[in-house]
Design a protein around this motif. Structure first.
Motif, PDB file in Angstrom:
ATOM      1  N   ARG A  35       0.819  -1.209   0.000  1.00 32.36           N
ATOM      2  CA  ARG A  35       0.000   0.000   0.000  1.00 32.36           C
ATOM      3  C   ARG A  35       0.852   1.257   0.000  1.00 32.36           C
ATOM      4  NH1 ARG A  35      -5.444  -0.732   0.805  1.00 32.36           N
ATOM      5  NH2 ARG A  35      -5.418   1.262  -0.288  1.00 32.36           N
ATOM      6  N   ASP A  36       1.979   1.228   0.691  1.00 28.79           N
ATOM      7  CA  ASP A  36       2.894   2.371   0.702  1.00 28.79           C
ATOM      8  C   ASP A  36       3.447   2.632  -0.699  1.00 28.79           C
ATOM      9  OD1 ASP A  36       2.552   2.776   3.400  1.00 28.79           O
ATOM     10  OD2 ASP A  36       4.386   1.723   3.996  1.00 28.79           O
ATOM     11  N   ARG A  37       3.858   1.567  -1.397  1.00 23.82           N
ATOM     12  CA  ARG A  37       4.391   1.724  -2.754  1.00 23.82           C
ATOM     13  C   ARG A  37       3.307   2.187  -3.718  1.00 23.82           C
ATOM     14  NH1 ARG A  37       5.401  -3.134  -4.315  1.00 23.82           N
ATOM     15  NH2 ARG A  37       5.307  -4.227  -2.314  1.00 23.82           N
ATOM     16  N   GLU A  38       2.097   1.712  -3.502  1.00 22.88           N
ATOM     17  CA  GLU A  38       0.974   2.125  -4.351  1.00 22.88           C
ATOM     18  C   GLU A  38       0.705   3.615  -4.205  1.00 22.88           C
ATOM     19  OE1 GLU A  38      -3.765   1.024  -4.833  1.00 22.88           O
ATOM     20  OE2 GLU A  38      -2.794   1.078  -2.878  1.00 22.88           O
ATOM     21  N   ARG A  39       0.683   4.092  -2.983  1.00 25.46           N
ATOM     22  CA  ARG A  39       0.389   5.511  -2.745  1.00 25.46           C
ATOM     23  C   ARG A  39       1.506   6.421  -3.233  1.00 25.46           C
ATOM     24  NH1 ARG A  39      -2.369   3.345   2.003  1.00 25.46           N
ATOM     25  NH2 ARG A  39      -0.379   3.134   3.075  1.00 25.46           N
ATOM     26  N   SER A  40       2.748   5.985  -3.069  1.00 25.05           N
ATOM     27  CA  SER A  40       3.895   6.827  -3.434  1.00 25.05           C
ATOM     28  C   SER A  40       4.307   6.667  -4.894  1.00 25.05           C
ATOM     29  CB  SER A  40       5.088   6.491  -2.540  1.00 25.05           C
ATOM     30  OG  SER A  40       5.510   5.153  -2.749  1.00 25.05           O
ATOM     31  N   LEU A  41       3.695   5.717  -5.595  1.00 22.40           N
ATOM     32  CA  LEU A  41       4.039   5.399  -6.979  1.00 22.40           C
ATOM     33  C   LEU A  41       5.518   5.019  -7.086  1.00 22.40           C
ATOM     34  CD1 LEU A  41       2.291   5.234  -9.489  1.00 22.40           C
ATOM     35  CD2 LEU A  41       3.070   7.497 -10.152  1.00 22.40           C
ATOM     36  N   ASN A  42       5.976   4.285  -6.099  1.00 20.23           N
ATOM     37  CA  ASN A  42       7.351   3.790  -6.073  1.00 20.23           C
ATOM     38  C   ASN A  42       7.386   2.424  -6.748  1.00 20.23           C
ATOM     39  OD1 ASN A  42      10.020   3.231  -5.507  1.00 20.23           O
ATOM     40  ND2 ASN A  42       9.629   2.654  -3.374  1.00 20.23           N
ATOM     41  N   LEU A  43       7.913   2.357  -7.963  1.00 21.68           N
ATOM     42  CA  LEU A  43       7.911   1.128  -8.753  1.00 21.68           C
ATOM     43  C   LEU A  43       9.288   0.481  -8.735  1.00 21.68           C
ATOM     44  CD1 LEU A  43       5.945   2.448 -11.869  1.00 21.68           C
ATOM     45  CD2 LEU A  43       5.027   1.339  -9.826  1.00 21.68           C
ATOM     46  N   ASN A  44       9.339  -0.778  -8.330  1.00 21.02           N
ATOM     47  CA  ASN A  44      10.598  -1.509  -8.349  1.00 21.02           C
ATOM     48  C   ASN A  44      10.746  -2.290  -9.657  1.00 21.02           C
ATOM     49  OD1 ASN A  44      11.538  -0.763  -5.759  1.00 21.02           O
ATOM     50  ND2 ASN A  44      10.102  -2.206  -4.820  1.00 21.02           N
ATOM     51  N   LYS A  45      11.968  -2.487 -10.068  1.00 22.93           N
ATOM     52  CA  LYS A  45      12.247  -3.190 -11.316  1.00 22.93           C
ATOM     53  C   LYS A  45      12.687  -4.615 -11.019  1.00 22.93           C
ATOM     54  CE  LYS A  45      14.394  -2.348 -15.808  1.00 22.93           C
ATOM     55  NZ  LYS A  45      15.205  -1.402 -16.590  1.00 22.93           N
ATOM     56  N   PRO A  46      12.113  -5.610 -11.713  1.00 20.18           N
ATOM     57  CA  PRO A  46      12.474  -7.007 -11.452  1.00 20.18           C
ATOM     58  C   PRO A  46      13.889  -7.331 -11.936  1.00 20.18           C
ATOM     59  CG  PRO A  46      11.041  -6.873 -13.373  1.00 20.18           C
ATOM     60  CD  PRO A  46      11.106  -5.493 -12.785  1.00 20.18           C
ATOM     61  N   ILE A  47      14.396  -8.460 -11.494  1.00 19.40           N
ATOM     62  CA  ILE A  47      15.751  -8.858 -11.882  1.00 19.40           C
ATOM     63  C   ILE A  47      15.767  -9.619 -13.222  1.00 19.40           C
ATOM     64  CG2 ILE A  47      16.519  -8.982  -9.490  1.00 19.40           C
ATOM     65  CD1 ILE A  47      16.290 -12.054  -9.686  1.00 19.40           C
ATOM     66  N   ALA A  48      14.558 -10.003 -13.693  1.00 14.06           N
ATOM     67  CA  ALA A  48      14.455 -10.726 -14.960  1.00 14.06           C
ATOM     68  C   ALA A  48      13.415 -10.046 -15.851  1.00 14.06           C
ATOM     69  CB  ALA A  48      14.074 -12.182 -14.711  1.00 14.06           C
ATOM     70  N   THR A  49      13.523 -10.260 -17.152  1.00 15.52           N
ATOM     71  CA  THR A  49      12.614  -9.629 -18.113  1.00 15.52           C
ATOM     72  C   THR A  49      11.708 -10.680 -18.747  1.00 15.52           C
ATOM     73  OG1 THR A  49      14.262  -7.936 -18.625  1.00 15.52           O
ATOM     74  CG2 THR A  49      12.479  -8.258 -20.212  1.00 15.52           C
ATOM     75  N   TYR A  50      10.417 -10.362 -18.799  1.00 15.40           N
ATOM     76  CA  TYR A  50       9.432 -11.266 -19.422  1.00 15.40           C
ATOM     77  C   TYR A  50       8.555 -10.503 -20.405  1.00 15.40           C
ATOM     78  CZ  TYR A  50      10.913 -14.604 -15.923  1.00 15.40           C
ATOM     79  OH  TYR A  50      11.667 -15.455 -15.165  1.00 15.40           O
ATOM     80  N   ASP A  51       9.124  -9.476 -21.008  1.00 17.72           N
ATOM     81  CA  ASP A  51       8.366  -8.630 -21.925  1.00 17.72           C
ATOM     82  C   ASP A  51       8.392  -9.195 -23.347  1.00 17.72           C
ATOM     83  OD1 ASP A  51       6.815  -6.565 -22.668  1.00 17.72           O
ATOM     84  OD2 ASP A  51       8.158  -4.999 -21.932  1.00 17.72           O
TER      85      ASP A  51
END
Length: 219
Positions: A203-219
């Motif tokens: 919820r803290d990350r949602e409110r602050s729009l703090n986005l973490n980047k994963p260690i692997a890519t699945y795009d």
């Protein structure tokens, strides 16, 4: 009026109906800056789909949201985030194009809340998946407080009544406010959901729009 002019007018009106709000545009830009253009497009698609779902019945909203998020890739937290347990926000989930059962469930939960489904009707349920012999999370929807819930799941994409899911053993459930021990369909109230540290961090990350980047890519 010429047919081509009517066509242009239709395209113009359609584009207006799908225009992103300032908040949505902020989400798209935040995701683009961390995960790239393809991820930003997924968020735009989510917002467009959500606009389409607004006029649907509650049952149809469940079906559409369940189908939409079940398109993403299932990846364990240790492979995606380098952690044994990480609860991603919907933007992190869409940005990564991957997540585990908690991420599918959380994204469905917040989307249904936005579509007007009451928090009192929704619970994120931590279960033991007996067939897989592992812990798992699903989303339960209660049409009425005393009703048997139906289950939204990424393992079994068909929404079914809880009593037919013999492969799931409920342990605890929660929503935006409360936490229950699942000794019955309704469960036994065990306090507030703020007792869950992973939920508080999410919820803290949602409110602050703090986005973490994963260690692997699945795009």
């Amino acid at each position: 009026m010429k047919y081509w002019l009517l066509g242009l007018l239709f395209v113009f009106i359609s584009s207006l109906s799908f225009a992103l709000s300032p908040q949505e545009q902020k989400w798209v830009e935040a995701v683009r800056s961390v995960y790239g253009q393809r991820a930003a497009k997924r968020v735009e698609t989510w917002r467009s789909e959500m606009a389409d779902y607004q006029s649907l019945s509650e049952k149809q909203k469940l079906e559409k949201v369940n189908q939409f998020f079940n398109q993403l890739n299932f990846v364990n937290d240790i492979n995606l985030w380098g952690k044994n347990d990480y609860w991603a926000t919907p933007l992190e989930f869409l940005g990564s194009n991957a997540g585990d059962c908690e991420d599918f469930t959380i994204a469905k939960y917040f989307s249904l809340l936005e579509l007007g489904v009451s928090d009192n009707k929704l619970r994120l349920v931590y279960v033991k998946a007996i067939t897989l012999n592992q812990f798992h999370m699903v989303l339960a929807y209660y049409e009425k407080p005393s009703a048997e819930p139906v289950i939204l799941d990424n393992i079994n994409p068909v929404i079914k009544r809880a009593s037919t899911r013999k492969d799931l053993l409920p342990i605890y459930s929660f929503n935006g406010k409360n936490l229950w021990l699942m000794k019955s369909n309704q469960g036994q109230l065990a306090g507030e959901s703020s007792r869950l540290s992973l939920w508080n961090d999410l919820r803290d990350r949602e409110r602050s729009l703090n986005l973490n980047k994963p260690i692997a890519t699945y795009d």
